[in-house]
Design a protein around this motif. Structure first.
Motif, short mmCIF file in Angstrom:
data_model
loop_
_atom_site.label_atom_id
_atom_site.label_comp_id
_atom_site.label_asym_id
_atom_site.label_seq_id
_atom_site.Cartn_x
_atom_site.Cartn_y
_atom_site.Cartn_z
N SER A 32 0.87 -1.19 0.00
CA SER A 32 0.00 0.00 0.00
C SER A 32 0.90 1.23 0.00
O SER A 32 2.11 1.14 0.23
CB SER A 32 -0.90 0.00 1.23
OG SER A 32 -0.12 0.20 2.39
N GLU A 33 0.30 2.38 -0.24
CA GLU A 33 1.06 3.63 -0.30
C GLU A 33 1.69 3.92 1.06
O GLU A 33 2.84 4.36 1.13
CB GLU A 33 0.13 4.78 -0.71
CG GLU A 33 0.85 6.07 -1.04
CD GLU A 33 1.79 5.92 -2.23
OE1 GLU A 33 2.89 6.51 -2.19
OE2 GLU A 33 1.47 5.20 -3.20
N GLU A 34 0.99 3.62 2.13
CA GLU A 34 1.50 3.86 3.48
C GLU A 34 2.71 2.95 3.78
O GLU A 34 3.72 3.41 4.33
CB GLU A 34 0.38 3.58 4.50
CG GLU A 34 0.79 3.88 5.93
CD GLU A 34 -0.35 3.58 6.90
OE1 GLU A 34 -0.06 2.93 7.91
OE2 GLU A 34 -1.50 4.00 6.62
N GLU A 35 2.63 1.68 3.35
CA GLU A 35 3.74 0.74 3.57
C GLU A 35 4.97 1.17 2.75
O GLU A 35 6.10 1.07 3.22
CB GLU A 35 3.32 -0.68 3.18
CG GLU A 35 2.33 -1.31 4.13
CD GLU A 35 1.82 -2.65 3.64
OE1 GLU A 35 1.56 -3.52 4.50
OE2 GLU A 35 1.69 -2.83 2.40
N ARG A 36 4.71 1.64 1.56
CA ARG A 36 5.79 2.11 0.71
C ARG A 36 6.52 3.28 1.36
O ARG A 36 7.75 3.34 1.36
CB ARG A 36 5.20 2.55 -0.64
CG ARG A 36 5.95 1.96 -1.78
CD ARG A 36 5.43 2.46 -3.11
NE ARG A 36 4.86 1.30 -3.80
CZ ARG A 36 3.81 1.27 -4.54
NH1 ARG A 36 3.13 2.38 -4.75
NH2 ARG A 36 3.38 0.18 -5.10
N GLU A 37 5.78 4.22 1.92
CA GLU A 37 6.37 5.38 2.58
C GLU A 37 7.18 4.95 3.81
O GLU A 37 8.26 5.47 4.06
CB GLU A 37 5.28 6.38 2.98
CG GLU A 37 4.62 7.08 1.81
CD GLU A 37 5.61 7.83 0.93
OE1 GLU A 37 6.54 8.48 1.46
OE2 GLU A 37 5.47 7.73 -0.31
N GLU A 38 6.65 3.98 4.57
CA GLU A 38 7.37 3.47 5.74
C GLU A 38 8.69 2.82 5.32
O GLU A 38 9.73 3.02 5.96
CB GLU A 38 6.51 2.44 6.50
CG GLU A 38 5.45 3.02 7.36
CD GLU A 38 4.66 1.93 8.09
OE1 GLU A 38 5.20 0.81 8.27
OE2 GLU A 38 3.51 2.20 8.47
N LYS A 40 10.41 3.39 2.59
CA LYS A 40 11.33 4.42 2.11
C LYS A 40 11.99 5.14 3.29
O LYS A 40 13.20 5.40 3.26
CB LYS A 40 10.61 5.43 1.23
CG LYS A 40 10.30 4.91 -0.16
CD LYS A 40 9.62 5.98 -0.99
CE LYS A 40 9.28 5.45 -2.38
NZ LYS A 40 8.58 6.46 -3.19
#
Length: 177
Positions: A32-38, A40
């Protein structure tokens, strides 16, 4: 997140089917976008930590070199110490002791064998020398065709050398020898 971190620290090797699963997985679409940000943010943090650890390690290595210089330790001394310690450690092994003992025993046997061979050869030469001296003094030997032929050859050689030495201007003759 903690379960994912533990998964990264596992030391078990991947099995064949696990490798196939990892290779065929499309991770970006599974996150998900949130997991991707985490991830990164975690990646940036890990890179920063690695950079910091490298800097700390470099500083510690410089400090180590300074201390060694103050103590008068250099690379050559360290190599000598390491070699001496390794040599001592090797000499205390059972294999080295057995090999040393075996080679020492073999060396003693070889020395004795060479000594015996040398003694036998010396004795044979001594016997031959006596035999030749004794044979030459015997009239039968002096009258043999072999001895006569040898004697003639020596005389021929000596007489052929005498004129050459006089012509060459040598001050002595072969008779003096």
């Amino acid at each position: 997140m903690e379960a994912q971190a533990r998964g990264l620290l596992e030391t078990e090797p991947l099995q064949g089917r696990d490798e196939d699963t990892v290779a065929s997985a499309d991770f970006p679409s599974m996150l998900s976008e949130e997991e991707r940000e985490e991830l990164k943010a975690e990646l940036v943090q890990l890179e920063d930590e690695i950079t910091t650890l490298r800097q700390v390690l470099s500083a510690k290595e410089r400090h180590l070199v300074e201390i060694k210089q103050k103590l008068g330790m250099n690379l050559m001394n360290e190599l000598k110490q390491n070699f001496s310690k390794s040599w001592h450690d090797m000499q205390t092994t059972t294999a080295y002791k057995k090999t040393h003992e075996t080679l020492s025993h073999a060396g003693q046997k070889a020395t004795a064998a060479f000594s015996n061979v040398g003694t036998a050869i010396s004795k044979k030469f001594g016997d031959m020398s006596y035999s030749i001296r004794h044979s030459i003094s015997m009239p039968a030997m002096r009258n043999s065709p072999t001895f006569k032929s040898f004697e003639e050859r020596v005389e021929t050689t000596v007489t052929s050398l005498k004129p050459q030495t006089k012509e060459d201007g040598f001050c002595c003759s072969l008779d003096q020898f």
